[in-house]
Design a protein around this motif. Structure first.
Motif, PDB file in Angstrom:
ATOM      1  N   GLU A 224       0.814  -1.210   0.000  1.00 42.04           N
ATOM      2  CA  GLU A 224       0.000   0.000   0.000  1.00 42.04           C
ATOM      3  C   GLU A 224       0.853   1.267   0.000  1.00 42.04           C
ATOM      4  O   GLU A 224       0.310   2.377  -0.036  1.00 42.04           O
ATOM      5  N   ASP A 225       2.174   1.113   0.033  1.00 44.18           N
ATOM      6  CA  ASP A 225       3.043   2.282  -0.049  1.00 44.18           C
ATOM      7  C   ASP A 225       2.921   2.906  -1.440  1.00 44.18           C
ATOM      8  O   ASP A 225       2.555   2.235  -2.410  1.00 44.18           O
ATOM      9  N   THR A 226       3.240   4.174  -1.547  1.00 46.35           N
ATOM     10  CA  THR A 226       3.243   4.853  -2.846  1.00 46.35           C
ATOM     11  C   THR A 226       4.662   5.077  -3.357  1.00 46.35           C
ATOM     12  O   THR A 226       4.840   5.567  -4.473  1.00 46.35           O
ATOM     13  N   ASP A 227       5.662   4.711  -2.557  1.00 45.32           N
ATOM     14  CA  ASP A 227       7.061   4.919  -2.927  1.00 45.32           C
ATOM     15  C   ASP A 227       7.842   3.636  -2.684  1.00 45.32           C
ATOM     16  O   ASP A 227       7.971   3.180  -1.545  1.00 45.32           O
ATOM     17  N   PHE A 228       8.356   3.037  -3.768  1.00 43.95           N
ATOM     18  CA  PHE A 228       9.132   1.802  -3.666  1.00 43.95           C
ATOM     19  C   PHE A 228      10.591   2.033  -4.055  1.00 43.95           C
ATOM     20  O   PHE A 228      11.311   1.082  -4.344  1.00 43.95           O
ATOM     21  N   SER A 229      11.010   3.273  -4.035  1.00 39.18           N
ATOM     22  CA  SER A 229      12.401   3.592  -4.367  1.00 39.18           C
ATOM     23  C   SER A 229      13.285   3.451  -3.135  1.00 39.18           C
ATOM     24  O   SER A 229      12.816   3.489  -1.989  1.00 39.18           O
ATOM     25  N   ASN A 230      14.583   3.294  -3.396  1.00 36.95           N
ATOM     26  CA  ASN A 230      15.595   3.269  -2.344  1.00 36.95           C
ATOM     27  C   ASN A 230      15.388   2.168  -1.311  1.00 36.95           C
ATOM     28  O   ASN A 230      15.779   2.309  -0.147  1.00 36.95           O
ATOM     29  N   LEU A 231      14.781   1.061  -1.746  1.00 38.52           N
ATOM     30  CA  LEU A 231      14.681  -0.114  -0.888  1.00 38.52           C
ATOM     31  C   LEU A 231      15.902  -0.998  -1.116  1.00 38.52           C
ATOM     32  O   LEU A 231      16.513  -0.976  -2.183  1.00 38.52           O
ATOM     33  N   PRO A 232      16.280  -1.794  -0.129  1.00 36.77           N
ATOM     34  CA  PRO A 232      17.445  -2.671  -0.319  1.00 36.77           C
ATOM     35  C   PRO A 232      17.135  -3.763  -1.339  1.00 36.77           C
ATOM     36  O   PRO A 232      15.962  -4.053  -1.622  1.00 36.77           O
ATOM     37  N   PRO A 233      18.160  -4.379  -1.942  1.00 37.50           N
ATOM     38  CA  PRO A 233      17.929  -5.505  -2.855  1.00 37.50           C
ATOM     39  C   PRO A 233      17.015  -6.537  -2.206  1.00 37.50           C
ATOM     40  O   PRO A 233      17.202  -6.886  -1.034  1.00 37.50           O
TER      41      PRO A 233
END
Length: 305
Positions: A224-233
């Motif tokens: 449900e997040d709107t931001d999936f950037s800068n997550l770890p591998p």
């Protein structure tokens, strides 16, 4: 769905043995009764500890944990157990965590987060964050987050919440429930799957909250997040015969679309909870080998996909 063809004899034996200890109607019992049944069932599959581990219990920021330490660990895994946020704990995944430590050479910190319904969301999430922060400040990097089922949810939610605060080398999510669309895909195709059904999921979702959520909440449902950037591998490993299977694919796609690194494996013919079958099923054993290999890869700062 014809599970007689999808599921092989070894997994069917595992399912029957599980049902003998944890009958399908257990979801209708009280939380305390479910926990007793679940722990007894997990103990029936207990495989013991590999040699050479130091194992101790420690309270971290009020949260009980169990630490599995191989000789000269090369980093740390924070492990979050499954159980629908209702059952499970240090005993239920005891040998799983011990074997991960042995196979990867990493310290494993198993997290006994608070459970529902006594402690509704966000209690488990808060406990997960507290332990991850402590581990990141206490032991040398790298740090890998790993969880199965509800624990996969906690690992992912922690990664989302701690972006820019804690350096996490990667996450491995094992048949995670990430808050996918219940009206399509694997949720419909495998609504009556052995080991976990849509009826079970609805029960666990309902009991998780003190009151029904009225808005998207990534701390409870990472999808449900709107931001999936800068997550770890991220490595998602799901079971083909599981209503949650598509959550792994959907999560992978969201991270890839945001420019990150993610991969999804959907294990043929396996069912929810197959970690316990790793010593009696060839398919489950191979998947467990994949899990430990992926954890090792992330801890080394490598990406082979």
């Amino acid at each position: 769905m014809d599970y007689s063809k999808l599921i092989d004899d070894e997994i069917w034996r595992f399912i029957r043995e599980t049902d003998a200890h944890y009958p399908p109607d257990a979801v209708n019992r009280s939380a305390a009764q479910q926990r007793e049944v679940y722990n007894n069932m997990c103990r029936a599959f207990f495989a013991g500890y590999p040699e050479g581990l130091e194992v101790r219990d420690q309270t971290i920021e009020t949260v009980p944990t169990r630490i599995y330490e191989p000789n000269d660990p090369k980093g740390t895994v924070a492990y979050f157990h499954g159980g629908g946020f209702v059952v499970g704990g240090l005993e239920s995944h005891d040998d799983v965590c011990a074997e991960i430590a042995h196979e990867t050479g990493l310290r494993v910190v198993s997290v006994d987060y608070r459970l529902c319904p006594e402690h509704p969301h966000p209690a488990a999430f808060d406990d997960a964050l507290a332990v991850v922060k402590y581990v990141s400040l206490t032991w040398p990097k790298p740090l890998v987050l790993v969880g199965d089922s509800a624990g996969g949810n906690l690992a992912a939610a922690s990664c989302h919440a701690l972006r820019g605060q804690v350096q996490i080398a990667g996450q491995v999510l094992i048949y995670p429930g990430l808050g996918g669309d219940l009206t399509k895909g694997s949720y419909i195709d495998h609504a009556k799957a052995p080991m976990l059904s849509m009826e079970d999921l609805k029960f666990y979702n309902a009991i998780r909250y003190a009151s029904p959520p009225d808005r998207p909440d990534p701390t409870a449902a990472p999808l449900e997040d709107t931001d999936f950037s800068n997550l770890p591998p991220t490595v998602s490993i799901t079971a083909e015969c599981d209503p949650l299977a598509d959550d792994g694919r959907t999560y992978r796609d969201a991270i890839l679309n945001a420019g990150g690194k993610a991969v999804w494996f959907n294990e043929t013919g396996l069912v929810h909870g197959y970690l316990r079958a790793r010593h009696q099923s060839t398919r489950a054993r191979r998947s467990f080998e994949r899990i430990t290999q992926q954890i090792t890869m992330l801890a080394r700062g490598e990406w082979h996909h």
